[in-house]
Scaffold this active site. Structure first.
Site, PDB file in Angstrom:
ATOM      1  N   ASP A 147       1.013  -1.207  -0.147  1.00  0.00           N
ATOM      2  CA  ASP A 147      -0.131  -0.015   0.009  1.00  0.00           C
ATOM      3  C   ASP A 147       0.799   1.411  -0.058  1.00  0.00           C
ATOM      4  O   ASP A 147       1.293   1.566  -0.958  1.00  0.00           O
ATOM      5  CB  ASP A 147      -0.911  -0.013   1.162  1.00  0.00           C
ATOM      6  N   LYS A 151      -1.220  -1.814  -4.643  1.00  0.00           N
ATOM      7  CA  LYS A 151      -2.327  -0.848  -4.524  1.00  0.00           C
ATOM      8  C   LYS A 151      -1.527   0.695  -4.755  1.00  0.00           C
ATOM      9  O   LYS A 151      -0.835   0.961  -3.737  1.00  0.00           O
ATOM     10  CB  LYS A 151      -3.213  -1.095  -3.267  1.00  0.00           C
TER      11      LYS A 151
END
Ligand code: PRP
Length: 176
Positions: free
Chosen positions: A102, A130
């Site tokens: 992330d 992501k």
């Protein structure tokens, strides 16, 4: 039973197809090497179980667990290794396995940490890259899926420890 606030974005079939592809690529790259697959708990446990069965070269496996401290749901990059590998990394070709990258702070810390422990090589396999909250431009050697945004649950990913056991990856939409 599927909850109304979950929207499947990668179903179980698509996961298995992509993981088989990753396993093939990793098998070619690690032929003749001393592969140690190192899963990052808890999120990676289901992906790791499927990935190692898709890899066709000899390997050892182990798990680590980390904590990161930050405000709310975002990581500060201050990582604590809660559980270290039980296997000596010296001479191993280490493949770190994450469910999701992330901000990138956790995986970058892990790369730095394990690169100083005598391993031949340290690479990264992440099921999901992501981009939404990326802080560090980390290199993911083997990536399952790029998903731009949204809160993801299922297939190991949680929200307050719920949803990890779901067979697909879903967007968790806020309750109305
Ligand atoms: C998740 C995931 C990574 C990390 C990625 O773990 O498994 O380890 O966050 O975030 P970052 O790129 O912003 O650092 P989490 O802390 O949710 O723990 P879990 O695996 O036990 O669910």
């Amino acid at each position: 039973m599927q909850e109304k606030n979950l929207k499947i974005i990668v179903d179980a079939g698509a996961l298995q197809i992509r993981i088989k592809e990753l396993g093939q690529i990793i098998s070619e790259d690690y032929a003749g090497k001393n592969l140690l697959v190192l899963g990052v708990l808890k999120g990676a446990f289901i992906f790791m179980a499927d990935l190692v069965r898709a890899i066709e070269v000899p390997l050892a496996l182990d798990f680590i667990q980390v904590s990161s401290y930050g405000k709310g749901s975002s990581s500060s990059g201050e990582i604590i290794l809660k559980s270290a590998p039980t296997i000596d990394l010296a001479g191993r070709d280490v493949l770190l396995v994450e469910d999701i990258v992330d901000s990138g702070l956790t995986i970058q810390w892990l790369i730095n940490h394990f690169s100083c422990q005598g391993a031949n090589s340290v690479k990264v396999c992440a099921l999901i890259d992501k981009g939404e909250r990326r802080v560090l431009p980390v290199h993911i050697d083997y990536c399952g899926f790029y998903i731009a945004q949204g809160f993801l649950v299922g297939y190991g990913l949680d929200m307050n420890e719920q949803y990890r056991s779901l067979p697909a990856i879903s967007h968790l939409r806020p309750s109305p």
